[in-house]
Scaffold this motif. Structure first.
Motif, mmCIF file in Angstrom:
data_model
loop_
_atom_site.group_PDB
_atom_site.id
_atom_site.type_symbol
_atom_site.label_atom_id
_atom_site.label_comp_id
_atom_site.label_asym_id
_atom_site.label_seq_id
_atom_site.Cartn_x
_atom_site.Cartn_y
_atom_site.Cartn_z
ATOM 1 N N ALA A 1 3.687 4.441 -2.518
ATOM 2 C CA ALA A 1 4.637 3.808 -1.879
ATOM 3 C C ALA A 1 5.234 4.984 -0.845
ATOM 4 O O ALA A 1 5.693 4.750 0.443
ATOM 5 C CB ALA A 1 5.725 3.322 -2.592
ATOM 6 N N GLY B 1 5.707 7.740 1.539
ATOM 7 C CA GLY B 1 4.682 8.188 2.380
ATOM 8 C C GLY B 1 5.514 8.556 3.973
ATOM 9 O O GLY B 1 6.709 8.715 3.990
ATOM 10 N N LEU B 2 4.802 8.532 4.909
ATOM 11 C CA LEU B 2 5.062 8.866 6.173
ATOM 12 C C LEU B 2 6.207 7.805 6.650
ATOM 13 O O LEU B 2 7.517 8.092 7.111
ATOM 14 C CB LEU B 2 4.066 8.746 7.290
ATOM 15 C CG LEU B 2 3.124 9.869 7.153
ATOM 16 C CD1 LEU B 2 1.843 9.471 8.181
ATOM 17 C CD2 LEU B 2 3.477 11.338 7.460
ATOM 18 N N GLY B 3 5.994 6.605 6.009
ATOM 19 C CA GLY B 3 6.993 5.393 6.477
ATOM 20 C C GLY B 3 8.479 5.913 5.773
ATOM 21 O O GLY B 3 9.210 5.911 6.661
ATOM 22 N N ASN B 4 8.763 6.577 4.738
ATOM 23 C CA ASN B 4 9.984 7.009 4.168
ATOM 24 C C ASN B 4 10.385 8.273 5.213
ATOM 25 O O ASN B 4 11.621 7.977 5.167
ATOM 26 C CB ASN B 4 9.752 7.619 2.588
ATOM 27 C CG ASN B 4 8.968 6.558 1.645
ATOM 28 O OD1 ASN B 4 8.177 5.894 2.037
ATOM 29 N ND2 ASN B 4 9.898 6.189 0.867
ATOM 30 N N ILE C 1 -4.843 1.033 8.730
ATOM 31 C CA ILE C 1 -3.809 2.006 8.114
ATOM 32 C C ILE C 1 -4.563 3.281 8.171
ATOM 33 O O ILE C 1 -3.859 4.374 8.814
ATOM 34 C CB ILE C 1 -2.988 1.654 7.164
ATOM 35 C CG1 ILE C 1 -2.347 0.357 7.475
ATOM 36 C CG2 ILE C 1 -2.005 2.545 7.047
ATOM 37 C CD1 ILE C 1 -1.367 -0.117 6.227
ATOM 38 N N TYR D 1 -3.004 6.854 9.689
ATOM 39 C CA TYR D 1 -2.757 7.653 8.567
ATOM 40 C C TYR D 1 -3.329 9.208 8.541
ATOM 41 O O TYR D 1 -2.740 10.094 8.282
ATOM 42 C CB TYR D 1 -2.384 6.936 7.380
ATOM 43 C CG TYR D 1 -1.334 6.982 6.339
ATOM 44 C CD1 TYR D 1 -0.180 6.181 6.749
ATOM 45 C CD2 TYR D 1 -1.153 7.922 5.421
ATOM 46 C CE1 TYR D 1 0.814 6.379 6.100
ATOM 47 C CE2 TYR D 1 -0.031 8.077 4.764
ATOM 48 C CZ TYR D 1 1.048 7.121 5.160
ATOM 49 O OH TYR D 1 2.253 7.184 4.404
ATOM 50 N N SER E 1 6.696 0.435 3.484
ATOM 51 C CA SER E 1 7.047 1.380 2.634
ATOM 52 C C SER E 1 6.532 1.300 0.948
ATOM 53 O O SER E 1 6.489 2.229 0.355
ATOM 54 C CB SER E 1 8.366 1.583 2.583
ATOM 55 O OG SER E 1 9.078 2.591 2.047
ATOM 56 N N SER F 1 3.755 -0.444 0.209
ATOM 57 C CA SER F 1 2.583 -0.400 0.282
ATOM 58 C C SER F 1 2.046 -2.084 -0.343
ATOM 59 O O SER F 1 1.172 -2.288 -0.951
ATOM 60 C CB SER F 1 1.853 0.396 -0.849
ATOM 61 O OG SER F 1 2.121 1.717 -0.576
ATOM 62 N N MET G 1 -1.409 -5.885 0.893
ATOM 63 C CA MET G 1 -2.637 -5.747 1.022
ATOM 64 C C MET G 1 -3.264 -5.325 -0.296
ATOM 65 O O MET G 1 -2.485 -5.349 -1.373
ATOM 66 C CB MET G 1 -2.785 -4.582 2.163
ATOM 67 C CG MET G 1 -1.726 -3.731 2.040
ATOM 68 S SD MET G 1 -1.936 -2.248 2.994
ATOM 69 C CE MET G 1 -3.378 -1.624 2.185
ATOM 70 N N VAL H 1 -3.357 -2.560 -2.017
ATOM 71 C CA VAL H 1 -3.092 -1.442 -2.832
ATOM 72 C C VAL H 1 -2.622 -1.853 -4.339
ATOM 73 O O VAL H 1 -3.286 -1.382 -5.431
ATOM 74 C CB VAL H 1 -2.275 -0.488 -2.122
ATOM 75 C CG1 VAL H 1 -1.693 0.642 -3.025
ATOM 76 C CG2 VAL H 1 -2.854 0.194 -1.059
ATOM 77 N N SER I 1 -0.545 8.384 -0.504
ATOM 78 C CA SER I 1 -0.380 7.181 0.046
ATOM 79 C C SER I 1 -2.261 6.897 0.310
ATOM 80 O O SER I 1 -2.741 5.939 0.311
ATOM 81 C CB SER I 1 0.196 6.945 1.247
ATOM 82 O OG SER I 1 1.465 7.028 0.696
ATOM 83 N N SER J 1 -4.719 5.689 -2.220
ATOM 84 C CA SER J 1 -4.384 4.400 -2.544
ATOM 85 C C SER J 1 -5.272 3.513 -1.554
ATOM 86 O O SER J 1 -5.720 2.471 -2.106
ATOM 87 C CB SER J 1 -3.095 4.282 -2.692
ATOM 88 O OG SER J 1 -2.099 4.148 -1.556
ATOM 89 N N LEU J 2 -5.036 3.835 -0.320
ATOM 90 C CA LEU J 2 -5.736 2.983 0.572
ATOM 91 C C LEU J 2 -7.356 3.118 0.495
ATOM 92 O O LEU J 2 -7.966 2.069 0.491
ATOM 93 C CB LEU J 2 -5.385 3.276 1.980
ATOM 94 C CG LEU J 2 -3.771 3.150 2.531
ATOM 95 C CD1 LEU J 2 -3.290 4.121 3.520
ATOM 96 C CD2 LEU J 2 -3.559 1.796 2.597
#
Ligand code: PHE
Length: 475
Positions: free
Chosen positions: A21, A23-26, A97, A101, A229, A231, A234, A236, A324, A327-328
């Protein structure tokens, strides 16, 4: 049949799930979106959405995965007749992603090296160039972009090759606490800089104007951010859920993941915005330009210690990104491993990790060659002026944004919406309750609330988010 090794401890699982959860999004998404969409008011919308959609989808995905003990594709095939194909959508999103990513993870590697160059006064430092110039030069250097992107894909594949227990759980159990410590160090430095208060004001002061002016847009921004954010939407959490044993309390853990992710997003804001406002007030405070232009200016403006903070900061971002990206990749690898195991082919994890990473590399190379539009592999951004190709691309028209829009903007909310419809109307919400309560002593106290949400509230909100995202992209 080959034994399917799952997470060993609850702590290990939590670190892996929170790692996915966070990651870059945060780091680059949340602080800025909060600042420009109403400050505390945005936070409130975000938290409400997280409770009404995020929690519901998170609990559902973990439960579905644990129920079948299989990856996303098989999970939908086993459980549903009408939505058999949904697992494919949930496995295609990670591909898209991962393509950008890993490119961005590679850029962070480059920036860590760059700051190391600054520290030892080597030629591979910034050499006195501004953040903007450094970034442009890097983006136009396609070979370097591709090399760093591929190193990041390789690192991701190496961890996934180690398996859930020996690779992902081990890495995240050390990586996440380390990330937390580094984050605290950066926050202390950032918030004690003179002028830091402006950044705090930007992020936290409530401003109801954006909500009044365009509530749908704020809702879509908060919703899209929340899905990405956490995840969700999808494979994961379905995949991680499939590696959970019955003793682990899904209901409680989902709540912990949600709270931790939101706290880290707020902490990331405290780490980056005060520093950006203090040391590069003119700089952009969102997206790749925040991470690779403004913050590099910040480190350069800090003097000699700047290089040290730069190294720590980019290492932190690399950790966040890699926990992250594994996990993808695991979503894809789990599917093929399960298939091989069912056919009695034995443990093929290493081979599949390499094949999946190779497939991801193809898209990642495209994104890196494009260099956020600077190198112009996005045709509409390229114009011929006097026989010479000129690149008019900005951050908004490049492959990275296109893949992001497809995955984050459409496929993730759509996947989650259809999953809720499947649970609410085809399988019935009690599948989830039964799974959560399948271990003695675990109670789903929120079942009434869950039922209402999964059938009505969550799908409705998701439709709004989806509509808003699509509209915002085309405007
Ligand atoms: N949650 C990650 C972030 O905030 C991104 C991600 C999305 C990871 C989907 C896995 C699945 O950066």
């Amino acid at each position: 049949m080959q034994e399917r090794h799952g997470f060993k401890s609850t702590f290990g699982f939590l670190m892996a799930a929170v790692g996915s959860a966070v990651g870059l999004g945060n780091i680059w998404g949340f602080p800025h979106k909060m600042g420009s969409n109403g400050g505390f008011a945005f936070l409130l919308v975000y938290v409400i959405l997280a409770a009404l959609c995020g929690f519901v989808v998170m609990v559902s995905e973990l439960s579905l995965g644990r129920r079948t003990g299989k990856g996303a594709i098989e999970t939908y095939q086993i459980l549903s007749r009408k939505f058999k194909w949904l697992g494919w959508l949930a496995t295609l999103s990670p591909f898209l992603i991962l393509s950008f990513y890993c490119a961005l993870g590679g850029y962070c590697l480059k920036y860590m090296v760059l700051n190391f160059g600054n520290l030892i006064n080597a030629g591979f430092g910034t050499n006195g160039l501004s953040g903007d110039a450094v970034f442009k030069t890097f983006m136009l250097n396609q070979t370097e972009g591709v090399v760093f992107g591929l190193i990041f894909v390789l690192l991701t594949a190496l961890i996934v090759m180690g398996g859930i227990r020996g690779g992902i759980e081990k890495f995240c159990s050390v990586g996440m606490p380390a990330l937390f410590i580094m984050l605290v160090i950066i926050i202390i430095r950032s918030c004690t800089l003179p002028g830091a208060v402006e950044g705090l004001k930007f992020m936290f002061v409530p401003n109801l104007q954006p909500l009044k002016e365009n509530f749908l847009s704020v809702l879509a921004t908060a919703g899209g951010q929340m899905f990405f954010s956490l995840s969700l939407g999808m494979g994961v959490m379905i995949t991680y859920g499939s590696y959970l044993d019955k003793k682990k309390n899904i209901h409680k853990n989902a709540m912990i993941i949600l709270v931790c992710d939101t706290i880290v997003a707020l902490m990331a804001g405290l780490a980056v915005l005060p520093a950006a406002f203090a040391l590069d007030p003119e700089g952009k405070t969102s997206g790749p330009s925040l991470l690779f232009v403004t913050l590099q200016n910040v480190f350069d403006n800090m003097g000699t210690v700047g290089a040290v903070f730069g190294i720590v900061f980019y290492l932190l971002v690399i950790l966040a990104a890699i926990t992250s990206s594994i996990s993808l990749l695991e979503v894809i690898v789990t599917h093929f491993c399960d298939k091989a195991a069912a056919k009695g082919k034995g443990d093929k994890r290493k081979v599949y990790s390499i094949i999946a990473a190779a497939a991801v590399s193809v898209l990642c190379i495209l994104v890196c060659l494009d260099g956020m539009g600077y190198s112009g592999y996005w045709v509409p951004g390229r114009v011929l002026v006097d026989g010479v190709w000129q690149y008019t691309a900005t951050y908004n028209d490049c492959w990275l944004d296109f893949f992001d829009m497809l995955s984050e903007g459409i496929m993730m909310p759509l996947g989650a919406l259809l999953m809720c419809i499947m649970i609410g109307y085809e399988l019935g919400p009690d599948v989830i309750r039964d799974e959560i309560e399948s271990h003695e002593g675990h109670k789903m106290h929120s079942y009434g609330f869950y039922k209402l949400c999964v059938r009505f509230i969550t799908p409705l909100l998701m439709l709004l988010v989806l509509g808003g995202q699509i509209r915002d992209f085309f405007i």
